[in-house]
Design an enzyme around this catalytic site. Structure first.
Site, PDB file in Angstrom:
ATOM      1  N   PRO A  98       6.095  -1.280  -0.618  1.00  0.00           N
ATOM      2  CA  PRO A  98       5.881  -2.643  -1.050  1.00  0.00           C
ATOM      3  C   PRO A  98       5.212  -3.316  -0.233  1.00  0.00           C
ATOM      4  O   PRO A  98       5.063  -3.358   1.142  1.00  0.00           O
ATOM      5  CB  PRO A  98       7.492  -3.056  -0.991  1.00  0.00           C
ATOM      6  CG  PRO A  98       8.309  -1.892  -0.683  1.00  0.00           C
ATOM      7  CD  PRO A  98       7.527  -1.142  -0.149  1.00  0.00           C
ATOM      8  N   LEU A 103       6.538  -3.926   5.923  1.00  0.00           N
ATOM      9  CA  LEU A 103       6.550  -2.409   6.016  1.00  0.00           C
ATOM     10  C   LEU A 103       5.366  -1.744   6.298  1.00  0.00           C
ATOM     11  O   LEU A 103       5.514  -0.270   6.516  1.00  0.00           O
ATOM     12  CB  LEU A 103       7.264  -1.995   4.769  1.00  0.00           C
ATOM     13  CG  LEU A 103       8.797  -2.240   4.579  1.00  0.00           C
ATOM     14  CD1 LEU A 103       9.135  -1.628   3.111  1.00  0.00           C
ATOM     15  CD2 LEU A 103       9.695  -1.958   5.600  1.00  0.00           C
ATOM     16  N   GLY A 104       4.216  -2.382   6.539  1.00  0.00           N
ATOM     17  CA  GLY A 104       3.080  -1.981   7.014  1.00  0.00           C
ATOM     18  C   GLY A 104       2.307  -1.098   5.911  1.00  0.00           C
ATOM     19  O   GLY A 104       1.526  -0.492   6.211  1.00  0.00           O
ATOM     20  N   SER A 105       2.577  -1.895   4.930  1.00  0.00           N
ATOM     21  CA  SER A 105       1.686  -1.274   3.515  1.00  0.00           C
ATOM     22  C   SER A 105       0.116  -1.574   3.987  1.00  0.00           C
ATOM     23  O   SER A 105      -0.592  -0.373   3.586  1.00  0.00           O
ATOM     24  CB  SER A 105       2.034  -1.940   2.300  1.00  0.00           C
ATOM     25  OG  SER A 105       1.151  -2.785   1.705  1.00  0.00           O
ATOM     26  N   ALA A 107      -1.530  -1.443   6.883  1.00  0.00           N
ATOM     27  CA  ALA A 107      -1.972  -0.394   7.766  1.00  0.00           C
ATOM     28  C   ALA A 107      -1.892   0.911   7.287  1.00  0.00           C
ATOM     29  O   ALA A 107      -2.865   1.831   7.606  1.00  0.00           O
ATOM     30  CB  ALA A 107      -1.003  -0.734   9.098  1.00  0.00           C
ATOM     31  N   ASP A 149       1.862  -1.723  14.893  1.00  0.00           N
ATOM     32  CA  ASP A 149       1.963  -1.164  13.290  1.00  0.00           C
ATOM     33  C   ASP A 149       1.101   0.075  13.199  1.00  0.00           C
ATOM     34  O   ASP A 149       1.344   1.157  12.575  1.00  0.00           O
ATOM     35  CB  ASP A 149       1.391  -2.312  12.471  1.00  0.00           C
ATOM     36  CG  ASP A 149       2.675  -3.306  12.193  1.00  0.00           C
ATOM     37  OD1 ASP A 149       3.655  -3.369  12.949  1.00  0.00           O
ATOM     38  OD2 ASP A 149       2.572  -4.261  11.192  1.00  0.00           O
TER      39      ASP A 149
HETATM   40  O1  PMV Z   1       3.481  -6.717  10.403  1.00  0.00           O
HETATM   41  P1  PMV Z   1       4.874  -7.217  10.652  1.00  0.00           P
HETATM   42  O2  PMV Z   1       4.951  -8.286   9.658  1.00  0.00           O
HETATM   43  O3  PMV Z   1       5.945  -6.039  10.337  1.00  0.00           O
HETATM   44  O4  PMV Z   1       5.068  -7.552  12.016  1.00  0.00           O
HETATM   45  C1  PMV Z   1       4.511  -6.984  13.186  1.00  0.00           C
HETATM   46  C2  PMV Z   1       5.097  -7.261  14.468  1.00  0.00           C
HETATM   47  C3  PMV Z   1       4.622  -8.441  15.096  1.00  0.00           C
HETATM   48  O5  PMV Z   1       5.272  -8.385  16.420  1.00  0.00           O
HETATM   49  C4  PMV Z   1       5.576  -9.782  14.550  1.00  0.00           C
HETATM   50  C5  PMV Z   1       3.372  -8.793  15.258  1.00  0.00           C
HETATM   51  C6  PMV Z   1       2.640  -7.852  16.196  1.00  0.00           C
HETATM   52  O6  PMV Z   1       1.504  -7.529  15.855  1.00  0.00           O
HETATM   53  O7  PMV Z   1       3.081  -6.979  16.926  1.00  0.00           O
END
Ligand code: PMV
Length: 316
Positions: A98, A103-105, A107, A149
């Site tokens: 999603p 959830l890292g979609s 990256a 991520d």
């Molecule tokens: O990409 P997300 O929304 O899962 O968040 C990443 C985690 C944070 O610590 C909020 C940002 C980061 O760059 O580490």
């Protein structure tokens, strides 16, 4: 035809604090993936990327400097790094992850695409190089990402991450999580910026919160490597409370965390950037059947999507 893929990810502990030098723990979700498939070109020359989810076809050339699209930028970075010209190929992209929910979609799509572009010019990108490329893309979109991520997604292993240093985390005993989506899209970049301003304005109040998150992330690492799953529950819930103090929770996240606890989860917290996106709930290893009850409770409390996943050592 060659296909490459990359998984989704969940942050278990330490989000936001990791941006300020504290450790964080993240795990891949291998059942949700972004896939890139390299097809021969039609002979007209040049590289095209077809995103099935975005219903878009993008030509890639090396001249454009504009960050016009994350996809074209990814392809250009790979080609420039390899000193290669665009191959005569079509790369199709598909993802079951999603979008915009932490959830890292993004990256994962970048990682799968970067691998595919390299393969299309005959090069198998080693993980370290791939990680550096995906980190570049993350930076162009998220400002000051910690790098967790791209790292967990590229290595597809549970990681204990402190800026610049990665440790693969051995999972002594598998554990079950329910992951639920608030359905509210939220920009990680904005939440990260707000927390940074908070740290600058009120260091005496906020620094100890970041330290406390770091401390409980270290305790979570011991619990995970020692197979003490039950200890993780209260650590998760405490981590959530501290994230709330950092202003990154939301009404819907609070509602879902409370619903998971009422339904018998050992602990629950928001996961990722917060202010929306996903939350996670830990299921007791003694009552695995409770996962379904927690999943239903989360849907009843307003989650737009909820799934059960198991965190296990990944064999490579
Ligand atoms: O990409 P997300 O929304 O899962 O968040 C990443 C985690 C944070 O610590 C909020 C940002 C980061 O760059 O580490």
């Amino acid at each position: 035809m060659t296909a490459t893929s990359a998984p989704a990810k969940i942050i278990l502990f330490g989000e936001h604090a990791v941006v300020h030098g504290q450790p964080a723990i993240a795990v891949p979700v291998s059942t949700l993936r972004a896939t890139a498939t390299v097809h021969d070109g039609d002979g007209s020359g040049g590289l095209r990327i077809r995103s099935i989810d975005l219903d878009q076809v993008l030509p890639v050339d090396l001249e454009t400097e504009l960050v016009d699209s994350a996809l074209a930028l990814t392809a250009r970075l790979v080609l420039r790094r390899l000193d290669a010209i665009p191959p005569d190929a079509l790369i199709t992209l598909e993802s079951t992850i999603p979008m915009a929910s932490g959830l890292g979609s993004g990256a994962a799509v970048s990682a799968a695409l970067a691998r595919a572009v390299a393969l299309a010019v005959g090069y198998d990108l080693p993980p370290d190089e791939l990680n550096a490329i995906v980190f570049e893309i993350e930076k162009s979109y998220h400002g000051t990402p910690s790098g967790i991520d791209n790292t967990v997604i590229v290595y597809e292993q549970p990681v204990y991450f402190v800026r610049g240093a990665v440790e693969i985390l051995p999972i002594a005993r598998p554990f079950t999580l329910v992951v639920a989506d608030t359905g509210e899209a939220s920009l990680t970049r904005v939440a990260v910026g707000d927390v940074r301003r908070l740290v600058e304005r009120e260091p005496a109040r906020i620094r100890p919160i970041l330290d406390a998150i770091g401390d409980l992330t270290q305790r979570a690492r011991s619990a995970i490597t020692g197979g003490n799953v039950t200890a993780l529950g209260p650590l998760m819930t405490r981590n959530h409370e501290l994230l709330r103090e950092l202003t990154v929770s939301s009404d819907s996240l609070e509602r879902l965390v409370a619903a998971a606890q009422t339904a018998g989860a050992l602990g629950a917290k928001l996961s990722g950037g917060g202010r929306g996106g996903n939350m996670i709930a830990l299921i007791s290893p003694d009552t695995p059947q409770q996962a379904e009850a927690v999943r239903r409770a989360l849907l009843a409390a307003g989650a737009t999507r909820a799934f059960i996943t198991s965190v296990e050592p990944v064999a490579h």
